[in-house]
Scaffold this motif. Sequence first.
Motif, PDB file in Angstrom:
ATOM      1  N   GLY A  22       0.763  -1.232   0.000  1.00 15.25           N
ATOM      2  CA  GLY A  22       0.000   0.000   0.000  1.00 15.25           C
ATOM      3  C   GLY A  22       0.795   1.283   0.000  1.00 15.25           C
ATOM      4  O   GLY A  22       2.000   1.306   0.198  1.00 15.25           O
ATOM      5  N   ASP A  23       0.060   2.373  -0.226  1.00 20.25           N
ATOM      6  CA  ASP A  23       0.574   3.731  -0.364  1.00 20.25           C
ATOM      7  C   ASP A  23       1.472   3.867  -1.585  1.00 20.25           C
ATOM      8  O   ASP A  23       2.679   4.107  -1.483  1.00 20.25           O
ATOM      9  N   GLY A  24       0.819   3.706  -2.736  1.00 21.06           N
ATOM     10  CA  GLY A  24       1.502   3.863  -4.013  1.00 21.06           C
ATOM     11  C   GLY A  24       0.974   2.905  -5.070  1.00 21.06           C
ATOM     12  O   GLY A  24       1.717   2.512  -5.964  1.00 21.06           O
ATOM     13  N   LEU A  25      -0.292   2.540  -4.980  1.00 21.96           N
ATOM     14  CA  LEU A  25      -0.855   1.603  -5.955  1.00 21.96           C
ATOM     15  C   LEU A  25      -0.617   2.046  -7.396  1.00 21.96           C
ATOM     16  O   LEU A  25      -0.332   1.226  -8.256  1.00 21.96           O
ATOM     17  N   ARG A  26      -0.695   3.351  -7.655  1.00 25.06           N
ATOM     18  CA  ARG A  26      -0.479   3.851  -9.026  1.00 25.06           C
ATOM     19  C   ARG A  26       0.948   3.585  -9.520  1.00 25.06           C
ATOM     20  O   ARG A  26       1.182   3.508 -10.716  1.00 25.06           O
ATOM     21  N   PHE A  73      -5.931   6.763  -2.750  1.00 25.25           N
ATOM     22  CA  PHE A  73      -7.251   7.355  -2.861  1.00 25.25           C
ATOM     23  C   PHE A  73      -8.047   6.815  -4.045  1.00 25.25           C
ATOM     24  O   PHE A  73      -9.161   7.243  -4.288  1.00 25.25           O
ATOM     25  N   PHE A  74      -7.470   5.922  -4.789  1.00 23.90           N
ATOM     26  CA  PHE A  74      -8.201   5.213  -5.817  1.00 23.90           C
ATOM     27  C   PHE A  74      -7.961   3.735  -5.558  1.00 23.90           C
ATOM     28  O   PHE A  74      -7.198   3.367  -4.687  1.00 23.90           O
ATOM     29  N   GLY A  75      -8.621   2.894  -6.301  1.00 18.26           N
ATOM     30  CA  GLY A  75      -8.422   1.460  -6.093  1.00 18.26           C
ATOM     31  C   GLY A  75      -9.342   0.905  -5.025  1.00 18.26           C
ATOM     32  O   GLY A  75      -8.941   0.067  -4.224  1.00 18.26           O
ATOM     33  N   ALA A  76     -10.575   1.388  -5.009  1.00 21.46           N
ATOM     34  CA  ALA A  76     -11.532   0.922  -4.006  1.00 21.46           C
ATOM     35  C   ALA A  76     -11.752  -0.584  -4.094  1.00 21.46           C
ATOM     36  O   ALA A  76     -12.179  -1.204  -3.121  1.00 21.46           O
ATOM     37  N   ASP A  77     -11.442  -1.181  -5.251  1.00 23.78           N
ATOM     38  CA  ASP A  77     -11.590  -2.622  -5.415  1.00 23.78           C
ATOM     39  C   ASP A  77     -10.424  -3.405  -4.813  1.00 23.78           C
ATOM     40  O   ASP A  77     -10.467  -4.626  -4.740  1.00 23.78           O
ATOM     41  N   VAL A  78      -9.388  -2.704  -4.371  1.00 25.44           N
ATOM     42  CA  VAL A  78      -8.223  -3.352  -3.754  1.00 25.44           C
ATOM     43  C   VAL A  78      -8.475  -3.426  -2.251  1.00 25.44           C
ATOM     44  O   VAL A  78      -8.764  -2.417  -1.611  1.00 25.44           O
ATOM     45  N   PRO A  79      -8.361  -4.622  -1.654  1.00 28.15           N
ATOM     46  CA  PRO A  79      -8.664  -4.754  -0.226  1.00 28.15           C
ATOM     47  C   PRO A  79      -7.592  -4.102   0.658  1.00 28.15           C
ATOM     48  O   PRO A  79      -6.461  -3.890   0.235  1.00 28.15           O
ATOM     49  N   GLU A  80      -7.968  -3.790   1.894  1.00 23.00           N
ATOM     50  CA  GLU A  80      -7.009  -3.252   2.859  1.00 23.00           C
ATOM     51  C   GLU A  80      -6.192  -4.358   3.516  1.00 23.00           C
ATOM     52  O   GLU A  80      -5.109  -4.102   4.028  1.00 23.00           O
ATOM     53  N   PHE A  89      -0.445 -13.123   5.534  1.00 24.83           N
ATOM     54  CA  PHE A  89      -1.422 -12.077   5.843  1.00 24.83           C
ATOM     55  C   PHE A  89      -0.788 -10.753   5.462  1.00 24.83           C
ATOM     56  O   PHE A  89       0.252 -10.378   5.996  1.00 24.83           O
ATOM     57  N   MET A  90      -1.416 -10.052   4.507  1.00 29.40           N
ATOM     58  CA  MET A  90      -0.902  -8.783   3.996  1.00 29.40           C
ATOM     59  C   MET A  90      -1.826  -7.654   4.422  1.00 29.40           C
ATOM     60  O   MET A  90      -3.040  -7.763   4.272  1.00 29.40           O
ATOM     61  N   THR A  91      -1.259  -6.564   4.904  1.00 34.78           N
ATOM     62  CA  THR A  91      -2.036  -5.373   5.228  1.00 34.78           C
ATOM     63  C   THR A  91      -1.120  -4.163   5.194  1.00 34.78           C
ATOM     64  O   THR A  91       0.100  -4.304   5.365  1.00 34.78           O
ATOM     65  N   HIS A  92      -1.702  -3.007   4.972  1.00 33.30           N
ATOM     66  CA  HIS A  92      -0.889  -1.800   5.077  1.00 33.30           C
ATOM     67  C   HIS A  92      -0.560  -1.544   6.542  1.00 33.30           C
ATOM     68  O   HIS A  92       0.567  -1.198   6.882  1.00 33.30           O
ATOM     69  N   GLY A  93      -1.555  -1.732   7.391  1.00 34.82           N
ATOM     70  CA  GLY A  93      -1.306  -1.640   8.823  1.00 34.82           C
ATOM     71  C   GLY A  93      -1.948  -0.463   9.517  1.00 34.82           C
ATOM     72  O   GLY A  93      -2.047  -0.457  10.743  1.00 34.82           O
ATOM     73  N   HIS A  94      -2.391   0.536   8.775  1.00 35.85           N
ATOM     74  CA  HIS A  94      -2.956   1.723   9.419  1.00 35.85           C
ATOM     75  C   HIS A  94      -4.218   1.397  10.213  1.00 35.85           C
ATOM     76  O   HIS A  94      -4.443   1.998  11.258  1.00 35.85           O
TER      77      HIS A  94
END
Length: 166
Positions: A32-36, A56-63, A75-80
Amino acid sequence: MDILVLSDTHGRADLVEATVRRVRAGILLFLGDGLRDLNVVSDDVVVRSVRGNCDFFGADVPESRVELFGGYRIFMTHGHRYGVKYGEKDVILAAAQANADILLYGHTHRPVSRWLAAGDTVAETVLQKPLLVFCPGSLGQPPNGRPTFGMLTVRHNGVLASHTEL
């Protein structure tokens, strides 16, 4: 199997491209934080991503998500959402609840690599199996000015985790 782990690229697609070219891993896990920034990755690389708080885009991408590679549950997560800047307890418990062997998170921009043993206690929860806790640091905004990324080398007899500065 070699797996490249990236996080927090924050608009530095050039560094994503340089890292992917340097490492030549067939799998990229992005936290996360740079999907583009992933648009520079060629189609022959398997990419699995989670969305960060600055995506702020990529609503179809899970957290958060669970992936299986080489027989290991990751288990993958950004962590916020788990407050990783203030401690790892909640994210470790989420990974344990998902029956993960490996926990990957970002958000802190600081590299972390450590093993928790089966039987270790986290917030009164006893881990039923070992857990690798791993954060690759940040490729785009490292706190010490040196971009970092992570590598997981998965073999039939174990996993080796490492950090590299770009």
